[in-house]
Design an enzyme around this catalytic site. Structure first.
Site, PDB file in Angstrom:
ATOM      1  N   ASN A 283     -13.037  10.554  -1.063  1.00 52.38           N
ATOM      2  CA  ASN A 283     -13.496   9.770  -2.200  1.00 52.38           C
ATOM      3  C   ASN A 283     -13.559   8.315  -1.743  1.00 52.38           C
ATOM      4  O   ASN A 283     -12.537   7.775  -1.305  1.00 52.38           O
ATOM      5  CB  ASN A 283     -12.520   9.913  -3.377  1.00 52.38           C
TER       6      ASN A 283
ATOM      7  N   THR B 121      -8.520   6.526  -5.684  1.00 54.24           N
ATOM      8  CA  THR B 121      -7.453   5.861  -6.470  1.00 54.24           C
ATOM      9  C   THR B 121      -6.425   5.179  -5.569  1.00 54.24           C
ATOM     10  O   THR B 121      -5.727   4.283  -6.025  1.00 54.24           O
ATOM     11  CB  THR B 121      -6.723   6.874  -7.382  1.00 54.24           C
TER      12      THR B 121
ATOM     13  N   HIS C  54      -8.332   8.207   3.295  1.00 54.53           N
ATOM     14  CA  HIS C  54      -7.706   9.523   3.466  1.00 54.53           C
ATOM     15  C   HIS C  54      -8.723  10.613   3.168  1.00 54.53           C
ATOM     16  O   HIS C  54      -9.724  10.369   2.489  1.00 54.53           O
ATOM     17  CB  HIS C  54      -6.480   9.682   2.540  1.00 54.53           C
TER      18      HIS C  54
ATOM     19  N   GLY D 217     -14.276   7.759  -6.930  1.00 58.24           N
ATOM     20  CA  GLY D 217     -13.076   8.475  -7.368  1.00 58.24           C
ATOM     21  C   GLY D 217     -11.834   8.159  -6.557  1.00 58.24           C
ATOM     22  O   GLY D 217     -10.801   8.816  -6.707  1.00 58.24           O
TER      23      GLY D 217
ATOM     24  N   HIS E 294      -3.993   0.997   8.478  1.00 59.46           N
ATOM     25  CA  HIS E 294      -4.590   0.769   7.164  1.00 59.46           C
ATOM     26  C   HIS E 294      -6.062   0.384   7.261  1.00 59.46           C
ATOM     27  O   HIS E 294      -6.414  -0.627   7.851  1.00 59.46           O
ATOM     28  CB  HIS E 294      -3.829  -0.341   6.417  1.00 59.46           C
TER      29      HIS E 294
ATOM     30  N   HIS F  41      -6.346   3.321   0.658  1.00 55.37           N
ATOM     31  CA  HIS F  41      -6.018   3.509   2.089  1.00 55.37           C
ATOM     32  C   HIS F  41      -6.748   4.794   2.448  1.00 55.37           C
ATOM     33  O   HIS F  41      -6.449   5.856   1.866  1.00 55.37           O
ATOM     34  CB  HIS F  41      -4.490   3.622   2.257  1.00 55.37           C
TER      35      HIS F  41
ATOM     36  N   CYS G 267       0.839  -1.204   0.000  1.00 50.56           N
ATOM     37  CA  CYS G 267       0.000   0.000   0.000  1.00 50.56           C
ATOM     38  C   CYS G 267       0.877   1.257   0.000  1.00 50.56           C
ATOM     39  O   CYS G 267       1.728   1.441   0.886  1.00 50.56           O
ATOM     40  CB  CYS G 267      -0.910  -0.014   1.218  1.00 50.56           C
TER      41      CYS G 267
HETATM   42  P1  AMP Z   1      -7.884   9.639  -4.152  1.00 49.36           P
HETATM   43  O1  AMP Z   1      -8.004   9.766  -5.653  1.00 49.36           O
HETATM   44  O2  AMP Z   1      -9.013  10.260  -3.401  1.00 49.36           O
HETATM   45  O3  AMP Z   1      -7.626   8.200  -3.761  1.00 49.36           O
HETATM   46  O4  AMP Z   1      -6.620  10.500  -3.742  1.00 49.36           O
HETATM   47  C1  AMP Z   1      -5.327  10.033  -3.866  1.00 49.36           C
HETATM   48  C2  AMP Z   1      -4.450  11.242  -3.912  1.00 49.36           C
HETATM   49  O5  AMP Z   1      -3.131  10.822  -3.614  1.00 49.36           O
HETATM   50  C3  AMP Z   1      -4.401  11.946  -5.272  1.00 49.36           C
HETATM   51  O6  AMP Z   1      -4.836  13.301  -5.115  1.00 49.36           O
HETATM   52  C4  AMP Z   1      -2.931  11.870  -5.665  1.00 49.36           C
HETATM   53  O7  AMP Z   1      -2.472  13.034  -6.306  1.00 49.36           O
HETATM   54  C5  AMP Z   1      -2.248  11.651  -4.329  1.00 49.36           C
HETATM   55  N1  AMP Z   1      -0.968  10.952  -4.377  1.00 49.36           N
HETATM   56  C6  AMP Z   1      -0.661   9.848  -5.083  1.00 49.36           C
HETATM   57  N2  AMP Z   1       0.612   9.472  -4.838  1.00 49.36           N
HETATM   58  C7  AMP Z   1       1.109  10.364  -3.948  1.00 49.36           C
HETATM   59  C8  AMP Z   1       2.370  10.526  -3.303  1.00 49.36           C
HETATM   60  N3  AMP Z   1       3.398   9.678  -3.524  1.00 49.36           N
HETATM   61  N4  AMP Z   1       2.548  11.567  -2.465  1.00 49.36           N
HETATM   62  C9  AMP Z   1       1.536  12.435  -2.244  1.00 49.36           C
HETATM   63  N5  AMP Z   1       0.309  12.336  -2.809  1.00 49.36           N
HETATM   64  C10 AMP Z   1       0.102  11.316  -3.657  1.00 49.36           C
HETATM   65 ZN    ZN Z   2      -2.313   1.301   3.645  1.00 45.13          ZN
END
Ligand code: AMP
Ligand code: ZN
Length: 116
Positions: free
Chosen positions: A89, A97, A102, A95, A46, A100, A4
């Site tokens: 999301n 991606t 957040h 939405g 997690h 985990h 993850c």
């Molecule tokens: P979500 O689409 O709601 O799952 O948000 C995931 C977010 O994580 C997106 O806004 C990405 O730009 C961000 N993200 C992905 N990889 C990283 C990383 N290595 N460091 C900081 N943010 C990241």
């Molecule tokens: Zn995780």
């Protein structure tokens, strides 16, 4: 979880720009910001998504812990005198991606009233 991305950020294996941290969560800058301020509030433990989190007693405690320190996080993000948007999301269709849980804390400009 070894595979993850956010667990790897929590452990320090993957670098991030952390603006706030305590025992249960970290807050770091989103790598692709959509506003002048765009940080992610990430529980250290997690949980794949919000529903999974609140289905457990421990997850509900963590969620409560997040609400308790939200004013401190907002201050650390430099938004104490401004408004902001707090977004989760949930799952792929919502939405999400990174699987985990957040919360996106977004601000630093006037945000559109429209939600997608
Ligand atoms: P979500 O689409 O709601 O799952 O948000 C995931 C977010 O994580 C997106 O806004 C990405 O730009 C961000 N993200 C992905 N990889 C990283 C990383 N290595 N460091 C900081 N943010 C990241
Ligand atoms: Zn995780």
């Amino acid at each position: 979880m070894k595979s993850c991305l956010f667990c790897r950020i929590v452990s320090g294996e993957v670098k991030s720009d952390i603006i706030y941290e305590n025992d249960v969560l970290i807050v770091f800058k989103d790598i692709h910001p959509i506003a002048p301020v765009h940080v992610l509030i990430v529980p250290k433990k997690h949980f794949s998504h919000l529903v999974e989190m609140v289905e457990s007693e421990e997850g509900r405690t963590v969620l409560n812990d997040i609400t308790k320190v939200l004013p401190d996080i907002v201050r650390s993000a430099g938004l104490e005198n401004r408004g902001f948007r707090l977004v989760n999301n949930c799952k792929e269709e919502g939405g999400q991606t990174v699987p985990h849980v957040h919360f996106h804390l977004i601000g630093g400009k006037s945000l559109s009233r429209e939600l997608p």
